[in-house]
Design a protein around this motif. Structure first.
Motif, PDB file in Angstrom:
ATOM      1  N   GLN A   1       0.846  -1.190   0.000  1.00  0.00           N
ATOM      2  CA  GLN A   1       0.000   0.000   0.000  1.00  0.00           C
ATOM      3  C   GLN A   1       0.883   1.242   0.000  1.00  0.00           C
ATOM      4  O   GLN A   1       1.959   1.253   0.621  1.00  0.00           O
ATOM      5  CB  GLN A   1      -0.907   0.023   1.225  1.00  0.00           C
ATOM      6  N   ILE A   2       0.426   2.279  -0.684  1.00  0.00           N
ATOM      7  CA  ILE A   2       1.165   3.538  -0.755  1.00  0.00           C
ATOM      8  C   ILE A   2       0.223   4.664  -0.315  1.00  0.00           C
ATOM      9  O   ILE A   2      -0.813   4.897  -0.949  1.00  0.00           O
ATOM     10  CB  ILE A   2       1.701   3.801  -2.169  1.00  0.00           C
ATOM     11  N   ALA A   3       0.588   5.315   0.779  1.00  0.00           N
ATOM     12  CA  ALA A   3      -0.197   6.437   1.293  1.00  0.00           C
ATOM     13  C   ALA A   3       0.595   7.712   1.069  1.00  0.00           C
ATOM     14  O   ALA A   3       1.652   7.910   1.658  1.00  0.00           O
ATOM     15  CB  ALA A   3      -0.506   6.244   2.776  1.00  0.00           C
ATOM     16  N   GLY A   4       0.103   8.545   0.203  1.00  0.00           N
ATOM     17  CA  GLY A   4       0.801   9.786  -0.135  1.00  0.00           C
ATOM     18  C   GLY A   4       0.342  10.252  -1.494  1.00  0.00           C
ATOM     19  O   GLY A   4      -0.372   9.550  -2.206  1.00  0.00           O
ATOM     20  N   ALA A   5       0.752  11.433  -1.846  1.00  0.00           N
ATOM     21  CA  ALA A   5       0.333  12.028  -3.116  1.00  0.00           C
ATOM     22  C   ALA A   5       1.520  12.719  -3.770  1.00  0.00           C
ATOM     23  O   ALA A   5       2.494  13.066  -3.099  1.00  0.00           O
ATOM     24  CB  ALA A   5      -0.796  13.037  -2.879  1.00  0.00           C
ATOM     25  N   PRO A   6       1.454  12.905  -5.086  1.00  0.00           N
ATOM     26  CA  PRO A   6       2.505  13.693  -5.750  1.00  0.00           C
ATOM     27  C   PRO A   6       2.572  15.095  -5.155  1.00  0.00           C
ATOM     28  O   PRO A   6       1.599  15.591  -4.571  1.00  0.00           O
ATOM     29  CB  PRO A   6       2.046  13.720  -7.216  1.00  0.00           C
ATOM     30  N   TYR A   7       3.724  15.719  -5.306  1.00  0.00           N
ATOM     31  CA  TYR A   7       3.949  17.048  -4.750  1.00  0.00           C
ATOM     32  C   TYR A   7       4.470  17.934  -5.874  1.00  0.00           C
ATOM     33  O   TYR A   7       5.681  18.058  -6.070  1.00  0.00           O
ATOM     34  CB  TYR A   7       4.947  16.950  -3.606  1.00  0.00           C
ATOM     35  N   PRO A   8       3.560  18.553  -6.646  1.00  0.00           N
ATOM     36  CA  PRO A   8       3.970  19.300  -7.848  1.00  0.00           C
ATOM     37  C   PRO A   8       4.985  20.400  -7.587  1.00  0.00           C
ATOM     38  O   PRO A   8       5.747  20.768  -8.474  1.00  0.00           O
ATOM     39  CB  PRO A   8       2.639  19.882  -8.355  1.00  0.00           C
ATOM     40  N   GLY A   9       5.032  20.925  -6.362  1.00  0.00           N
ATOM     41  CA  GLY A   9       5.986  21.983  -6.055  1.00  0.00           C
ATOM     42  C   GLY A   9       7.425  21.504  -5.995  1.00  0.00           C
ATOM     43  O   GLY A   9       8.348  22.316  -5.960  1.00  0.00           O
ATOM     44  N   ASN A  10       7.622  20.194  -5.991  1.00  0.00           N
ATOM     45  CA  ASN A  10       8.971  19.633  -5.939  1.00  0.00           C
ATOM     46  C   ASN A  10       9.300  19.009  -7.290  1.00  0.00           C
ATOM     47  O   ASN A  10       8.560  18.158  -7.788  1.00  0.00           O
ATOM     48  CB  ASN A  10       9.041  18.566  -4.838  1.00  0.00           C
ATOM     49  N   PRO A  11      10.419  19.397  -7.911  1.00  0.00           N
ATOM     50  CA  PRO A  11      10.739  18.873  -9.251  1.00  0.00           C
ATOM     51  C   PRO A  11      11.009  17.378  -9.291  1.00  0.00           C
ATOM     52  O   PRO A  11      10.998  16.785 -10.370  1.00  0.00           O
ATOM     53  CB  PRO A  11      11.994  19.669  -9.652  1.00  0.00           C
ATOM     54  N   SER A  12      11.234  16.750  -8.136  1.00  0.00           N
ATOM     55  CA  SER A  12      11.500  15.312  -8.132  1.00  0.00           C
ATOM     56  C   SER A  12      10.247  14.472  -7.907  1.00  0.00           C
ATOM     57  O   SER A  12      10.322  13.257  -7.778  1.00  0.00           O
ATOM     58  CB  SER A  12      12.531  14.972  -7.044  1.00  0.00           C
ATOM     59  N   SER A  13       9.082  15.117  -7.865  1.00  0.00           N
ATOM     60  CA  SER A  13       7.838  14.407  -7.594  1.00  0.00           C
ATOM     61  C   SER A  13       7.469  13.448  -8.729  1.00  0.00           C
ATOM     62  O   SER A  13       7.752  13.705  -9.908  1.00  0.00           O
ATOM     63  CB  SER A  13       6.700  15.415  -7.407  1.00  0.00           C
ATOM     64  N   LEU A  14       6.830  12.343  -8.357  1.00  0.00           N
ATOM     65  CA  LEU A  14       6.203  11.513  -9.384  1.00  0.00           C
ATOM     66  C   LEU A  14       5.134  12.348 -10.085  1.00  0.00           C
ATOM     67  O   LEU A  14       4.436  13.140  -9.447  1.00  0.00           O
ATOM     68  CB  LEU A  14       5.544  10.274  -8.769  1.00  0.00           C
ATOM     69  N   SER A  15       4.989  12.148 -11.355  1.00  0.00           N
ATOM     70  CA  SER A  15       3.954  12.868 -12.095  1.00  0.00           C
ATOM     71  C   SER A  15       2.619  12.141 -11.937  1.00  0.00           C
ATOM     72  O   SER A  15       2.567  10.965 -11.558  1.00  0.00           O
ATOM     73  CB  SER A  15       4.326  12.947 -13.576  1.00  0.00           C
ATOM     74  N   ASP A  16       1.538  12.836 -12.243  1.00  0.00           N
ATOM     75  CA  ASP A  16       0.222  12.203 -12.211  1.00  0.00           C
ATOM     76  C   ASP A  16       0.164  11.030 -13.181  1.00  0.00           C
ATOM     77  O   ASP A  16      -0.458  10.007 -12.895  1.00  0.00           O
ATOM     78  CB  ASP A  16      -0.868  13.227 -12.560  1.00  0.00           C
ATOM     79  N   ALA A  17       0.832  11.166 -14.318  1.00  0.00           N
ATOM     80  CA  ALA A  17       0.837  10.089 -15.314  1.00  0.00           C
ATOM     81  C   ALA A  17       1.547   8.847 -14.775  1.00  0.00           C
ATOM     82  O   ALA A  17       1.097   7.713 -15.012  1.00  0.00           O
ATOM     83  CB  ALA A  17       1.513  10.569 -16.596  1.00  0.00           C
ATOM     84  N   GLU A  18       2.650   9.055 -14.033  1.00  0.00           N
ATOM     85  CA  GLU A  18       3.361   7.920 -13.445  1.00  0.00           C
ATOM     86  C   GLU A  18       2.494   7.206 -12.416  1.00  0.00           C
ATOM     87  O   GLU A  18       2.459   5.968 -12.356  1.00  0.00           O
ATOM     88  CB  GLU A  18       4.662   8.388 -12.796  1.00  0.00           C
ATOM     89  N   VAL A  19       1.776   7.972 -11.621  1.00  0.00           N
ATOM     90  CA  VAL A  19       0.906   7.374 -10.604  1.00  0.00           C
ATOM     91  C   VAL A  19      -0.226   6.599 -11.268  1.00  0.00           C
ATOM     92  O   VAL A  19      -0.553   5.476 -10.868  1.00  0.00           O
ATOM     93  CB  VAL A  19       0.352   8.461  -9.663  1.00  0.00           C
ATOM     94  N   GLU A  20      -0.815   7.185 -12.301  1.00  0.00           N
ATOM     95  CA  GLU A  20      -1.902   6.498 -13.014  1.00  0.00           C
ATOM     96  C   GLU A  20      -1.419   5.193 -13.632  1.00  0.00           C
ATOM     97  O   GLU A  20      -2.131   4.174 -13.609  1.00  0.00           O
ATOM     98  CB  GLU A  20      -2.479   7.420 -14.094  1.00  0.00           C
ATOM     99  N   LYS A  21      -0.209   5.195 -14.165  1.00  0.00           N
ATOM    100  CA  LYS A  21       0.350   3.976 -14.752  1.00  0.00           C
ATOM    101  C   LYS A  21       0.540   2.898 -13.699  1.00  0.00           C
ATOM    102  O   LYS A  21       0.200   1.721 -13.905  1.00  0.00           O
ATOM    103  CB  LYS A  21       1.683   4.286 -15.438  1.00  0.00           C
ATOM    104  N   LEU A  22       1.075   3.294 -12.545  1.00  0.00           N
ATOM    105  CA  LEU A  22       1.269   2.329 -11.466  1.00  0.00           C
ATOM    106  C   LEU A  22      -0.065   1.785 -10.954  1.00  0.00           C
ATOM    107  O   LEU A  22      -0.185   0.588 -10.650  1.00  0.00           O
ATOM    108  CB  LEU A  22       2.041   2.990 -10.319  1.00  0.00           C
ATOM    109  N   GLN A  23      -1.067   2.634 -10.867  1.00  0.00           N
ATOM    110  CA  GLN A  23      -2.384   2.186 -10.435  1.00  0.00           C
ATOM    111  C   GLN A  23      -2.977   1.178 -11.413  1.00  0.00           C
ATOM    112  O   GLN A  23      -3.563   0.178 -11.009  1.00  0.00           O
ATOM    113  CB  GLN A  23      -3.321   3.387 -10.282  1.00  0.00           C
ATOM    114  N   SER A  24      -2.793   1.432 -12.701  1.00  0.00           N
ATOM    115  CA  SER A  24      -3.350   0.527 -13.714  1.00  0.00           C
ATOM    116  C   SER A  24      -2.652  -0.823 -13.721  1.00  0.00           C
ATOM    117  O   SER A  24      -3.245  -1.838 -14.080  1.00  0.00           O
ATOM    118  CB  SER A  24      -3.259   1.172 -15.102  1.00  0.00           C
ATOM    119  N   GLU A  25      -1.370  -0.855 -13.300  1.00  0.00           N
ATOM    120  CA  GLU A  25      -0.640  -2.119 -13.270  1.00  0.00           C
ATOM    121  C   GLU A  25      -1.110  -3.013 -12.134  1.00  0.00           C
ATOM    122  O   GLU A  25      -0.954  -4.237 -12.202  1.00  0.00           O
ATOM    123  CB  GLU A  25       0.863  -1.842 -13.117  1.00  0.00           C
ATOM    124  N   GLY A  26      -1.673  -2.436 -11.085  1.00  0.00           N
ATOM    125  CA  GLY A  26      -2.261  -3.229 -10.011  1.00  0.00           C
ATOM    126  C   GLY A  26      -1.289  -3.827  -9.016  1.00  0.00           C
ATOM    127  O   GLY A  26      -1.679  -4.667  -8.199  1.00  0.00           O
TER     128      GLY A  26
END
Length: 310
Positions: free
Chosen positions: A159-184
Protein backbone atom coordinates in the motif's frame (compact mmCIF):
# COMPACT_ATOMS: atom_id res chain seq x y z
CA UNK A 1 5.31 39.34 5.77
CA UNK A 2 3.00 42.28 6.42
CA UNK A 3 0.18 39.91 7.33
CA UNK A 4 2.40 38.07 9.80
CA UNK A 5 3.54 41.32 11.41
CA UNK A 6 -0.08 42.53 11.73
CA UNK A 7 -1.00 39.22 13.34
CA UNK A 8 1.86 39.46 15.84
CA UNK A 9 0.90 43.04 16.71
CA UNK A 10 -2.73 42.04 17.28
CA UNK A 11 -2.13 38.83 19.25
CA UNK A 12 1.01 39.93 21.10
CA UNK A 13 2.21 36.35 21.71
CA UNK A 14 4.74 35.40 24.34
CA UNK A 15 6.15 32.70 22.07
CA UNK A 16 6.50 32.48 18.29
CA UNK A 17 6.92 28.75 17.50
CA UNK A 18 7.71 28.30 13.81
CA UNK A 19 7.57 24.89 12.12
CA UNK A 20 9.57 23.91 9.01
CA UNK A 21 12.36 25.82 7.31
CA UNK A 22 10.26 28.17 5.18
CA UNK A 23 8.18 29.22 8.18
CA UNK A 24 11.35 29.76 10.22
CA UNK A 25 12.60 32.17 7.56
CA UNK A 26 9.39 34.18 7.19
CA UNK A 27 8.43 34.05 10.87
CA UNK A 28 11.86 35.17 12.10
CA UNK A 29 11.66 38.19 9.80
CA UNK A 30 8.15 39.02 10.99
CA UNK A 31 8.58 38.42 14.74
CA UNK A 32 8.58 41.56 16.93
CA UNK A 33 12.23 42.26 17.75
CA UNK A 34 13.14 41.44 21.35
CA UNK A 35 9.51 41.18 22.47
CA UNK A 36 8.78 37.45 22.09
CA UNK A 37 10.57 34.17 22.54
CA UNK A 38 11.06 32.97 18.94
CA UNK A 39 11.61 29.25 18.42
CA UNK A 40 12.18 27.68 15.01
CA UNK A 41 11.64 23.96 14.56
CA UNK A 42 13.77 22.58 11.72
CA UNK A 43 11.88 19.34 11.06
CA UNK A 44 13.98 18.46 8.01
CA UNK A 45 16.42 20.02 5.59
CA UNK A 46 14.22 19.83 2.52
CA UNK A 47 14.88 19.73 -1.21
CA UNK A 48 17.35 22.62 -1.07
CA UNK A 49 19.79 20.65 1.11
CA UNK A 50 19.22 17.14 -0.24
CA UNK A 51 19.39 17.73 -4.00
CA UNK A 52 22.48 18.64 -6.00
CA UNK A 53 21.64 20.51 -9.16
CA UNK A 54 22.47 23.88 -10.67
CA UNK A 55 19.01 25.17 -9.72
CA UNK A 56 19.37 24.34 -6.04
CA UNK A 57 22.97 25.58 -6.05
CA UNK A 58 21.85 28.97 -7.34
CA UNK A 59 19.02 29.20 -4.83
CA UNK A 60 20.90 27.93 -1.80
CA UNK A 61 23.27 30.88 -1.30
CA UNK A 62 20.60 33.61 -1.11
CA UNK A 63 18.46 31.42 1.13
CA UNK A 64 21.37 30.87 3.51
CA UNK A 65 22.05 34.62 3.63
CA UNK A 66 18.37 35.33 4.31
CA UNK A 67 18.26 32.72 7.07
CA UNK A 68 21.35 34.16 8.77
CA UNK A 69 19.85 37.65 8.78
CA UNK A 70 16.39 36.51 9.87
CA UNK A 71 17.67 34.42 12.78
CA UNK A 72 20.06 37.13 13.92
CA UNK A 73 17.29 39.72 13.71
CA UNK A 74 14.91 37.91 16.07
CA UNK A 75 17.45 35.84 18.03
CA UNK A 76 15.54 32.73 17.02
CA UNK A 77 16.40 29.60 18.96
CA UNK A 78 16.51 26.71 16.49
CA UNK A 79 15.32 23.25 17.51
CA UNK A 80 16.62 20.35 15.45
CA UNK A 81 15.54 16.73 15.39
CA UNK A 82 19.06 15.32 15.14
CA UNK A 83 22.64 16.43 15.75
CA UNK A 84 23.71 16.21 12.09
CA UNK A 85 21.20 18.86 10.95
CA UNK A 86 22.20 21.12 13.85
CA UNK A 87 25.89 20.74 13.05
CA UNK A 88 25.29 21.64 9.40
CA UNK A 89 23.45 24.85 10.30
CA UNK A 90 26.23 25.82 12.71
CA UNK A 91 28.84 25.09 10.03
CA UNK A 92 26.97 27.34 7.57
CA UNK A 93 27.08 30.04 10.31
CA UNK A 94 23.30 30.35 10.19
CA UNK A 95 23.07 30.08 13.97
CA UNK A 96 25.46 29.87 16.94
CA UNK A 97 25.58 26.53 18.72
CA UNK A 98 24.37 28.10 22.00
CA UNK A 99 21.14 29.15 20.27
CA UNK A 100 20.22 25.60 19.31
CA UNK A 101 18.62 22.56 20.92
CA UNK A 102 18.08 18.98 19.76
CA UNK A 103 14.75 17.27 20.50
CA UNK A 104 14.24 13.96 18.72
CA UNK A 105 11.05 14.41 16.74
CA UNK A 106 7.67 15.82 17.67
CA UNK A 107 6.91 12.80 19.84
CA UNK A 108 4.23 10.20 19.32
CA UNK A 109 0.93 9.70 21.12
CA UNK A 110 1.32 6.08 22.22
CA UNK A 111 -2.31 5.93 23.32
CA UNK A 112 -3.63 6.86 19.88
CA UNK A 113 -1.04 4.89 17.90
CA UNK A 114 -0.96 1.34 19.21
CA UNK A 115 -1.14 -2.23 17.93
CA UNK A 116 -4.53 -3.78 17.33
CA UNK A 117 -4.69 -7.06 19.28
CA UNK A 118 -5.08 -10.13 17.07
CA UNK A 119 -5.02 -8.07 13.89
CA UNK A 120 -1.88 -9.26 12.18
CA UNK A 121 -2.20 -12.21 9.83
CA UNK A 122 0.12 -15.17 10.10
CA UNK A 123 0.84 -15.27 6.37
CA UNK A 124 -0.66 -12.27 4.54
CA UNK A 125 2.02 -9.61 5.04
CA UNK A 126 1.19 -5.97 4.35
CA UNK A 127 3.86 -3.45 3.34
CA UNK A 128 3.24 0.27 3.57
CA UNK A 129 5.07 3.26 2.08
CA UNK A 130 3.82 6.54 3.52
CA UNK A 131 5.10 9.94 2.52
CA UNK A 132 5.07 12.46 -0.28
CA UNK A 133 5.70 10.83 -3.63
CA UNK A 134 9.00 12.56 -4.25
CA UNK A 135 12.45 11.12 -4.94
CA UNK A 136 13.84 12.31 -1.59
CA UNK A 137 11.40 10.07 0.29
CA UNK A 138 12.71 7.02 -1.58
CA UNK A 139 9.53 6.22 -3.49
CA UNK A 140 11.41 5.15 -6.63
CA UNK A 141 13.65 2.81 -4.65
CA UNK A 142 10.58 1.36 -2.93
CA UNK A 143 8.85 0.68 -6.23
CA UNK A 144 11.95 -0.95 -7.70
CA UNK A 145 12.59 -3.08 -4.59
CA UNK A 146 9.03 -4.41 -4.40
CA UNK A 147 9.15 -5.27 -8.11
CA UNK A 148 12.31 -7.33 -7.56
CA UNK A 149 10.78 -9.09 -4.56
CA UNK A 150 7.73 -10.09 -6.59
CA UNK A 151 9.97 -11.34 -9.37
CA UNK A 152 11.72 -13.54 -6.80
CA UNK A 153 8.40 -15.20 -6.00
CA UNK A 154 7.63 -13.57 -2.66
CA UNK A 155 4.04 -12.56 -2.00
CA UNK A 156 2.83 -9.56 -0.04
CA UNK A 157 0.41 -6.66 -0.28
CA UNK A 158 1.81 -3.19 -0.93
CA UNK A 159 0.00 0.00 0.00
CA UNK A 160 1.16 3.54 -0.75
CA UNK A 161 -0.20 6.44 1.29
CA UNK A 162 0.80 9.79 -0.13
CA UNK A 163 0.33 12.03 -3.12
CA UNK A 164 2.50 13.69 -5.75
CA UNK A 165 3.95 17.05 -4.75
CA UNK A 166 3.97 19.30 -7.85
CA UNK A 167 5.99 21.98 -6.05
CA UNK A 168 8.97 19.63 -5.94
CA UNK A 169 10.74 18.87 -9.25
CA UNK A 170 11.50 15.31 -8.13
CA UNK A 171 7.84 14.41 -7.59
CA UNK A 172 6.20 11.51 -9.38
CA UNK A 173 3.95 12.87 -12.10
CA UNK A 174 0.22 12.20 -12.21
CA UNK A 175 0.84 10.09 -15.31
CA UNK A 176 3.36 7.92 -13.44
CA UNK A 177 0.91 7.37 -10.60
CA UNK A 178 -1.90 6.50 -13.01
CA UNK A 179 0.35 3.98 -14.75
CA UNK A 180 1.27 2.33 -11.47
CA UNK A 181 -2.38 2.19 -10.44
CA UNK A 182 -3.35 0.53 -13.71
CA UNK A 183 -0.64 -2.12 -13.27
CA UNK A 184 -2.26 -3.23 -10.01
CA UNK A 185 0.96 -3.98 -8.10
CA UNK A 186 0.20 -1.44 -5.37
CA UNK A 187 -2.88 -0.09 -3.63
CA UNK A 188 -2.71 3.72 -3.87
CA UNK A 189 -4.49 5.38 -0.96
CA UNK A 190 -3.55 8.98 -1.76
CA UNK A 191 -3.52 11.46 1.10
CA UNK A 192 -4.75 9.29 3.97
CA UNK A 193 -6.42 10.81 7.03
CA UNK A 194 -6.70 7.95 9.53
CA UNK A 195 -3.05 6.99 9.87
CA UNK A 196 -3.58 5.30 13.24
CA UNK A 197 -5.91 2.74 11.64
CA UNK A 198 -3.62 2.33 8.62
CA UNK A 199 -0.51 1.65 10.70
CA UNK A 200 -2.43 -0.74 12.94
CA UNK A 201 -3.39 -2.68 9.80
CA UNK A 202 0.18 -2.84 8.41
CA UNK A 203 3.06 -5.21 9.16
CA UNK A 204 6.12 -3.50 7.64
CA UNK A 205 6.55 0.23 7.04
CA UNK A 206 9.21 1.14 4.48
CA UNK A 207 10.64 4.66 4.17
CA UNK A 208 13.92 4.75 2.17
CA UNK A 209 14.24 8.49 2.69
CA UNK A 210 17.40 10.40 1.75
CA UNK A 211 17.34 12.78 4.70
CA UNK A 212 15.02 13.50 7.62
CA UNK A 213 14.85 15.34 10.88
CA UNK A 214 13.10 12.53 12.76
CA UNK A 215 10.25 11.16 10.63
CA UNK A 216 6.99 11.31 12.56
CA UNK A 217 5.46 8.65 10.33
CA UNK A 218 8.08 6.14 11.50
CA UNK A 219 7.47 7.03 15.15
CA UNK A 220 3.74 6.45 14.66
CA UNK A 221 4.41 3.20 12.80
CA UNK A 222 6.71 1.95 15.57
CA UNK A 223 4.14 2.82 18.24
CA UNK A 224 1.61 0.81 16.21
CA UNK A 225 3.87 -2.24 16.33
CA UNK A 226 5.07 -2.15 12.73
CA UNK A 227 8.44 -3.50 11.63
CA UNK A 228 10.56 -0.63 10.27
CA UNK A 229 12.79 -0.61 7.18
CA UNK A 230 14.39 2.78 6.65
CA UNK A 231 17.68 4.41 5.75
CA UNK A 232 20.87 4.57 7.78
CA UNK A 233 20.81 8.34 8.31
CA UNK A 234 21.01 10.33 11.58
CA UNK A 235 17.30 11.20 11.60
CA UNK A 236 16.28 7.53 11.56
CA UNK A 237 18.80 6.23 14.08
CA UNK A 238 17.15 4.89 17.20
CA UNK A 239 13.80 4.28 15.51
CA UNK A 240 14.91 1.08 13.78
CA UNK A 241 17.45 -1.05 15.61
CA UNK A 242 18.91 -3.43 13.01
CA UNK A 243 17.82 -7.01 13.58
CA UNK A 244 15.67 -6.00 16.56
CA UNK A 245 12.63 -4.24 15.11
CA UNK A 246 13.71 -3.79 11.49
CA UNK A 247 16.66 -2.85 9.32
CA UNK A 248 18.65 0.22 8.25
CA UNK A 249 19.73 0.44 4.60
CA UNK A 250 21.94 2.88 2.66
CA UNK A 251 20.03 5.73 0.99
CA UNK A 252 19.53 5.70 -2.79
CA UNK A 253 20.23 1.92 -3.02
CA UNK A 254 17.68 -0.66 -4.15
CA UNK A 255 19.43 -3.99 -3.46
CA UNK A 256 19.78 -3.47 0.34
CA UNK A 257 16.04 -2.78 0.59
CA UNK A 258 15.35 -6.03 -1.25
CA UNK A 259 17.65 -7.96 1.10
CA UNK A 260 16.14 -6.38 4.24
CA UNK A 261 12.55 -7.00 3.18
CA UNK A 262 13.35 -10.55 2.06
CA UNK A 263 14.71 -11.35 5.53
CA UNK A 264 11.50 -10.13 7.14
CA UNK A 265 9.20 -11.83 4.62
CA UNK A 266 11.10 -15.11 5.00
CA UNK A 267 10.98 -14.97 8.81
CA UNK A 268 8.43 -16.95 10.79
CA UNK A 269 5.19 -15.22 11.86
CA UNK A 270 6.38 -15.51 15.47
CA UNK A 271 9.62 -13.69 14.61
CA UNK A 272 7.72 -10.90 12.86
CA UNK A 273 5.46 -10.55 15.90
CA UNK A 274 8.52 -10.28 18.14
CA UNK A 275 9.98 -7.52 15.94
CA UNK A 276 6.68 -5.64 15.99
CA UNK A 277 6.58 -5.81 19.79
CA UNK A 278 10.12 -4.39 19.90
CA UNK A 279 9.00 -1.45 17.74
CA UNK A 280 6.27 -0.68 20.25
CA UNK A 281 8.75 -0.84 23.15
CA UNK A 282 11.17 1.53 21.36
CA UNK A 283 8.43 4.08 20.64
CA UNK A 284 7.20 4.10 24.23
CA UNK A 285 10.64 4.25 25.84
CA UNK A 286 12.38 6.70 23.48
CA UNK A 287 9.84 8.84 21.65
CA UNK A 288 6.75 9.35 23.81
CA UNK A 289 5.18 12.77 23.26
CA UNK A 290 5.15 13.41 27.01
CA UNK A 291 8.94 13.63 27.13
CA UNK A 292 9.12 15.74 23.95
CA UNK A 293 6.42 18.13 25.21
CA UNK A 294 8.24 18.63 28.50
CA UNK A 295 11.47 19.57 26.69
CA UNK A 296 9.58 21.98 24.42
CA UNK A 297 7.84 23.70 27.34
CA UNK A 298 11.25 24.23 28.95
CA UNK A 299 12.24 26.26 25.87
CA UNK A 300 9.01 28.26 26.12
CA UNK A 301 9.90 29.34 29.66
CA UNK A 302 13.22 30.86 28.67
CA UNK A 303 13.22 34.68 28.51
CA UNK A 304 13.20 36.36 25.12
CA UNK A 305 16.66 37.47 24.04
CA UNK A 306 17.31 41.00 22.93
CA UNK A 307 18.66 41.02 19.36
CA UNK A 308 21.81 42.96 18.51
CA UNK A 309 21.52 46.33 16.74
CA UNK A 310 20.85 46.07 13.01
Amino acid sequence: MRALRRLAHRVRPQVFHLFTLKCVLYGSLAAPRGEVQTIGAVTGMGHLFTTRSWRTWLLKTPVLIALRRAIKRSRTQLVFQNDADRDEFVAYKIVDNEHTAVIRGSGVDCERFKPRPGRRSQSHVKLLFCGRLIAEKGIREYLAATARLRKSGRTFESQIAGAPYPGNPSSLSDAEVEKLQSEGSHIFLGQHEDMAALFADSDIVVLPTYREGTPKALLEAAASGCIIVTTDIPGCHGIADPGVNGHLVPPKKIAPIVVALAKILDATPQERQRMGAESRRIAVERFSDREVNAKTLTLYRQPAQTPPPS
